[in-house]
Design an enzyme around this catalytic site. Structure first.
Site, PDB file in Angstrom:
ATOM      1  N   GLU A   2       0.835  -1.206   0.000  1.00 27.23           N
ATOM      2  CA  GLU A   2       0.000   0.000   0.000  1.00 27.23           C
ATOM      3  C   GLU A   2       0.866   1.251   0.000  1.00 27.23           C
ATOM      4  O   GLU A   2       0.596   2.214  -0.727  1.00 27.23           O
ATOM      5  CB  GLU A   2      -0.931   0.001   1.222  1.00 27.23           C
ATOM      6  N   HIS A   9       4.544   8.458   9.271  1.00 23.97           N
ATOM      7  CA  HIS A   9       5.655   8.034   8.410  1.00 23.97           C
ATOM      8  C   HIS A   9       7.016   8.357   9.024  1.00 23.97           C
ATOM      9  O   HIS A   9       7.972   8.663   8.313  1.00 23.97           O
ATOM     10  CB  HIS A   9       5.533   8.677   7.024  1.00 23.97           C
TER      11      HIS A   9
END
Length: 576
Positions: free
Chosen positions: A386, A515
Site C-alpha cells: 500500500e 511516516h
C-alpha cells in the site's frame, strides 16, 4: 425539533412494502391528516418522529396505524432511522460483535507488530516495509488466524521499492553580486518517491500560469537542460507531467504545493506509472508552496541556475496480500473487510497502519470465536504494497474476472484508526472524484449511514470527508464496487474547528509521527482506537448478517429518504 415523514415516505420504505398491503393502507390513510407520534423512536437531534396523513378518520386510522407503528418501532428503537432496513432473520443483538472487540486485544496485536519492527536487521530504523519486516508481520497475522480456525491464504505480486538516501538543492542568480542559497531537505524540499538517481544543473524555468503541465505544448518554452518548476494540480498525475517534461528537454523537475497546502507535498506522493518499470530517470523534487513562490519571483527578475542532486534506487521485489474467508456466507455477496499491513521504510507504522490491521485481525478473531455464520461471505484482507502506491489492493482488483467483481458487494477499509491528535472521520462519496451508477453511489451512502449511526448511538462526535486517492478503497471504487471507510487522520493539520469538536491541538498534525520512526505503540490513542474499532465491527455485523444485502445497498428500485439529506449535509459534524 420534530421531524415529519410523509405517507409516501413511509409507504416507500422497503421494509414497509415487504410487510404491508400498500394500496389498502394508502386508501385508509388518505382519509385523515392526523399526526400520531412514534413512541420510543428518537431522531438524531432528539426530536420525536411523526407520520403525516391527509384527512380525518381517526378511528379507522388508529387501527391500521397502531399495527404499523408497533412493528416499525420494534425495528427502529435500537438504532437511528436508516437502520430500519437492517432487519434480518436473526434476532441477535446488533451490538454483539462490536461488544466483543476489546482494545486490550487490539493493543496486544499492535505490541506484536511493534516488536516485529524492532527486530528489523536490514536498516537502522524499525520498519515493517516490504524489504524489512513485512513478511514477519504477515506471518504473525497468519498464525493468529490459524489459531482460531481460519484457513488463510496469500496472493503474491511484484512491486517496485523506492529507496531514497539523500538529496541537495541550491540556486544562484545572475547579477552582481549573485544571490546564492542552499535549501534544507525535509524543510524546504524533499526527494520525491521514484525520483531518478543523478545530478542536474540548468536554468530554472516555470510553466506559464495557466498551464497544467498535462500537455506537450505547456513545455514549449523549455530549452535543453532546463530544470522545470511545476505547481501541483490534479489535472493529471505526477508521472504524466514528469514524462512530458522529460520528453521536452528538462533535466530535472521541481513540483511545488498549492496555496491551500503550505507545507511539503505529502510524503506518499510518487512519480510512478502503471507498470513496474514506469519510472522517469530524472532528479525530481517536491518543494513547499512558499519556496515555489520565492523561485517564481526570482525567475521573473533574473536568470536562476539551479543545482540538484538525488541519491535513489529502485528494487523490484516480491510481496503478498493475506486473506481469510468466513466458511459460511454467499459467494456472490462478498464483503471485503480490509486494511494495509505494510509500513513505510522510515518507521514501524503502528498507527499507519498497524491500528487498522490489528483491528481487522481482532474482528476476524471474534467472528471465529463467537461462531458467527454470516449470510454474506466476509473476506478479511491485509494488503501488501500500500505504501508503494496501493499496489496490493490494485493487484487484487485487477485480477478479478467480471463475474468476480460482480460477486463483491462491498469494501470496508480501515487505515489509521488511532491518531494521537485525532479526528473521527467517516468517508463520503459526496464531494469526491469517484463516480458510478446510481446504485453504486447510493450504496456508498448506505455504508456511510451505518458508521454514522453507530457514532450517534455512542454519543461520539464525528465529521464526514470525501474519499480521496490515498487508501485501498480506491481500486474497488474505480471498479464500481461500493466502499465505506473510517480514519482518524494522518499528516494534515488540525483546524480550529476540529479542535472544538475533538479536542487536541490546532495547527498541529493529526499524527505528528506519521511516516516517522516514532510511530510506535506510544503513538496510539487507545480511546479513539476503541471507538473506531467498535464502529467497524458494528457495521460489519450489519452487512454480513443482512438477508438481502443488495436491496439494502440500493438496487434500481430502492430509494432511501435520507439520501438527499446526506448529500446536502455531508460536511457537517454530528452528534446524537
Amino acid at each position: 425539533m420534530a421531524t415529519e415523514i410523509s405517507l409516501d415516505d413511509l409507504i416507500g420504505n422497503a421494509y414497509f412494502q415487504t410487510h404491508f398491503h400498500v394500496t389498502a393502507v394508502r386508501e385508509v390513510m388518505a382519509e385523515t391528516d392526523e399526526k400520531i407520534p412514534l413512541s420510543g423512536v428518537r431522531e438524531a437531534d432528539g426530536g420525536s418522529r411523526y407520520v403525516s396523513f391527509e384527512k380525518k378518520r381517526a378511528a379507522r386510522v388508529t387501527k391500521v396505524l397502531v399495527i404499523t407503528l408497533i412493528i416499525l418501532a420494534l425495528v427502529l428503537t435500537a438504532v437511528a432511522v436508516p437502520v430500519a432496513l437492517l432487519a434480518s432473520s436473526s434476532s441477535t443483538s446488533p451490538d454483539k460483535l462490536a461488544n466483543s472487540v476489546e482494545v486490550k486485544n487490539i493493543m496486544a496485536h499492535l505490541q506484536a507488530l511493534n516488536d516485529i519492527a524492532n527486530n528489523n536487521t536490514n536498516s537502522p530504523v524499525p520498519s515493517r516495509s516490504v524489504l524489512n519486516q513485512y513478511n514477519a508481520s504477515a506471518e504473525y497475522v497468519i498464525s493468529v488466524l490459524k489459531s482460531v480456525g481460519y484457513t488463510p491464504y496469500t496472493q503474491s505480486f511484484q512491486v517496485p521499492v523506492n529507496m531514497e538516501y539523500g538529496g541537495s538543492f541550491s540556486i544562484q542568480t545572475s547579477g552582481i553580486p549573485p544571490y546564492v542559497r542552499t535549501f534544507v531537505q525535509k524543510f524546504d524540499f524533499d526527494v520525491m518517491r521514484y525520483s531518478g538517481n543523478g545530478n542536474a544543473q540548468g536554468s530554472l524555468k516555470a510553466l506559464s500560469q495557466d498551464a497544467s503541465g498535462c500537455n506537450s505544448a505547456d513545455y514549449s518554452g523549455v530549452n535543453l537542460g532546463d530544470i522545470v518548476l511545476i505547481q501541483y494540480n490534479s489535472n493529471c498525475t505526477y508521472y504524466d507531467k514528469a514524462k512530458l517534461a522529460s520528453e521536452n528537454n528538462a533535466s530535472a523537475i521541481i513540483f511545488y504545493w498549492n496555496e491551500q497546502n503550505a507545507g511539503l507535498l505529502p510524503s506518499r506522493s510518487r512519480v510512478l506509472g502503471t507498470n513496474l518499470t514506469d519510472f522517469i530517470d530524472l532528479p525530481i523534487l517536491s518543494a513547499t508552496y512558499g519556496l515555489g513562490r520565492e523561485l517564481l519571483n526570482l525567475i521573473s527578475t533574473a536568470t536562476v541556475v539551479a543545482t540538484i542532486e538525488t541519491q535513489t534506487s529502485v528494487t523490484i521485489a516480491w510481496t503478498y496480500n493475506v486473506f481469510a474467508d468466513t466458511a459460511e456466507g454467499r459467494d456472490d455477496r462478498i464483503v471485503v473487510f480490509g486494511s494495509h499491513l505494510d509500513s513505510v521504510a522510515e518507521g514501524p507504522g503502528i498507527n499507519d497502519n498497524g491500528s487498522g490491521s490489528a483491528t481487522n485481525l481482532e474482528v476476524a478473531v471474534q467472528v471465529a470465536n463467537q461462531k458467527w455464520k454470516p449470510i454474506n461471505k466476509v473476506r478479511f484482507a491485509w494488503w501488501g504494497g500500500e505504501e508503494l502506491g496501493l499496489l496490493g489492493s490494485k493487484y487484487y482488483v485487477n485480477t478479478l474476472t467480471e463475474e468476480g467483481k460482480s460477486n463483491h458487494s462491498l469494501n470496508l477499509n480501515f487505515d489509521m484508526l488511532a491518531s494521537p491528535n485525532f479526528i473521527r472521520q467517516v468517508y463520503t462519496i459526496n464531494g469526491s472524484s469517484f463516480a458510478g451508477s446510481d446504485e453504486f453511489v447510493c450504496a456508498c451512502y448506505r455504508v456511510q449511514e451505518l458508521f454514522e449511526d453507530r457514532f450517534r448511538q455512542k454519543d461520539a462526535l464525528y465529521q464526514t470527508g470525501p474519499f480521496g486517492g490515498g487508501s485501498d478503497y480506491v481500486h474497488f471504487m474505480d471498479t464500481n464496487i461500493p466502499a465505506g471507510a473510517l480514519a482518524t487522520g494522518a499528516g494534515s493539520l488540525k483546524t480550529v474547528e476540529e479542535r472544538e469538536l475533538f479536542g487536541g491541538f490546532p495547527n498541529a498534525a493529526l499524527d505528528t509521527c506519521y511516516h516517522q520512526s516514532c510511530d510506535t505503540v506510544s503513538n496510539i490513542d487507545q480511546t479513539v482506537l476503541g471507538q473506531m474499532a467498535d464502529a467497524a465491527a458494528y457495521t460489519l455485523q450489519q452487512v454480513m448478517m443482512m438477508d438481502d444485502l443488495h436491496a439494502f445497498l440500493c438496487n434500481a428500485t430502492t430509494e432511501i429518504a435520507s439520501y438527499s439529506e446526506l448529500s446536502a449535509n455531508d460536511n457537517e459534524c454530528s452528534q446524537a
